[in-house]
Design an enzyme around this catalytic site. Structure first.
Site, PDB file in Angstrom:
ATOM      1  CG  HIS A  56      -0.431   0.455   2.479  1.00  0.00           C
ATOM      2  ND1 HIS A  56       0.077  -0.409   3.421  1.00  0.00           N
ATOM      3  CD2 HIS A  56      -0.310   1.704   3.004  1.00  0.00           C
ATOM      4  CE1 HIS A  56       0.481   0.288   4.474  1.00  0.00           C
ATOM      5  NE2 HIS A  56       0.265   1.569   4.247  1.00  0.00           N
ATOM      6  CG  ASP A 125      -0.042  -3.815   2.802  1.00  0.00           C
ATOM      7  OD1 ASP A 125       0.369  -3.373   1.714  1.00  0.00           O
ATOM      8  OD2 ASP A 125      -0.243  -3.100   3.807  1.00  0.00           O
ATOM      9  N   GLY A 219       3.622   7.295   8.460  1.00  0.00           N
ATOM     10  CA  GLY A 219       5.066   7.373   8.257  1.00  0.00           C
ATOM     11  C   GLY A 219       5.797   6.110   8.644  1.00  0.00           C
ATOM     12  CB  SER A 221       2.819   2.582   6.202  1.00  0.00           C
ATOM     13  OG  SER A 221       1.557   2.619   6.803  1.00  0.00           O
ATOM     14  N   GLY A 222       5.006   0.143   6.137  1.00  0.00           N
ATOM     15  CA  GLY A 222       6.046  -0.510   5.358  1.00  0.00           C
ATOM     16  C   GLY A 222       7.275  -0.870   6.155  1.00  0.00           C
TER      17      GLY A 222
END
Length: 276
Positions: A56, A125, A219, A221-222
């Site tokens: 995402h 994801d 911020g 995320s991932g």
């Protein structure tokens, strides 16, 4: 799904010293307005030429870069040379405000997204970013270990205290230095009860204390959720994916379960890595 339930930050975390998390990566997009690169998502070094992040995040950054969005499941559209011109990977970064000559900058040459990723429900994801050039490993730039396939429940059972790390928003705003926060893993059935109106699929898991005093947010995320395994070795068990709000009691953070994807990751690296 609800638009407000996909936010991430390190809430209740502490700033970290340089080199403590040498696999942590800042994925940045060039802003034509203020003419600088801005941190958007986290990632982790899992191979000298590959970064692990959330799918995402690619969607978000593609939109920030001002490129045509559509709802196509053809993720090859993200392999756009114009996108890569605006994308920057920073490895070994400690302070987003300072150039301390420790960090390494790389361009992306390919985005590899799980073919079954569902962007509406954040299923599968996960994406890999192939770097144009490999990095040389140092004290400040290194690789995080991946867990054995489907080992999550046996190696890291519910209650295991793990760490989420990133530059995401804190209670006092966006930090220059990465923060870490301890979050306990939660039994999936228990988490599903908390998210009774949504589905926690087999590729997801939850982590966070009951009082939501620590969490991830915008911020982060991932970025990686890591747990300490045998021999004091850190394993990336999760990828920061989604939740409702940030640090909201009753709604723990939801993460992509890396052990489900270990074989896919290995195969994609093998197929896409440059020959020696």
């Amino acid at each position: 799904t609800e638009s407000h339930h996909r936010q991430k930050r390190v809430i209740g975390g502490l700033p970290q010293d340089p080199g403590l998390w040498p696999w942590l990566v800042s994925i940045q997009v060039y802003n034509t307005g203020d003419k600088k690169y801005n941190h958007v998502c986290g990632g982790s070094m899992i191979h000298p030429q590959f970064v692990l992040t959330a799918a995402h995040c690619i969607n978000v950054m593609f939109s920030i870069a001002g490129l045509q969005q559509n709802n196509s499941v053809d993720f090859s559209r993200w392999n756009d040379p114009e996108f890569f011109k605006q994308l920057r990977i920073v490895i070994g970064e400690h302070s987003l405000a300072l150039d301390d000559n420790i960090q390494i900058f790389r361009r992306v040459s390919k985005v590899i997204t799980h073919p079954d990723h569902n962007s509406s429900y954040y299923i599968n994801d996960i994406s890999l970013l192939k770097l144009r050039w490999s990095v040389r490993l140092t004290d400040h730039v290194n690789l995080v270990c991946l867990p054995p396939p489907l080992s999550w429940q046996t190696s890291f059972p519910p209650g295991t205290m793990c760490q989420v790390v990133g530059w995401g928003r804190t209670t006092s705003g966006f930090p220059w230095r990465p923060h870490q926060a301890g979050v306990p893993l939660i039994n999936t059935d228990e988490c599903q009860k908390k998210y009774s109106h949504l589905v926690i699929t087999r590729d997801m898991f939850c982590a966070g204390p009951d009082d939501a005093s620590t969490d991830a947010c915008v911020g982060d995320s991932g970025g990686p959720l890591v747990c300490e395994g045998e021999g004091r070795q850190w394993y990336q068990v999760g990828i920061v994916s989604w939740n409702i709000g940030c640090g909201m009691a009753g709604y723990p953070g939801v993460y992509s379960k890396v052990a489900v994807f270990t074989n896919w990751i290995s195969e994609m690296i093998s197929v896409n890595m440059d020959p020696e």
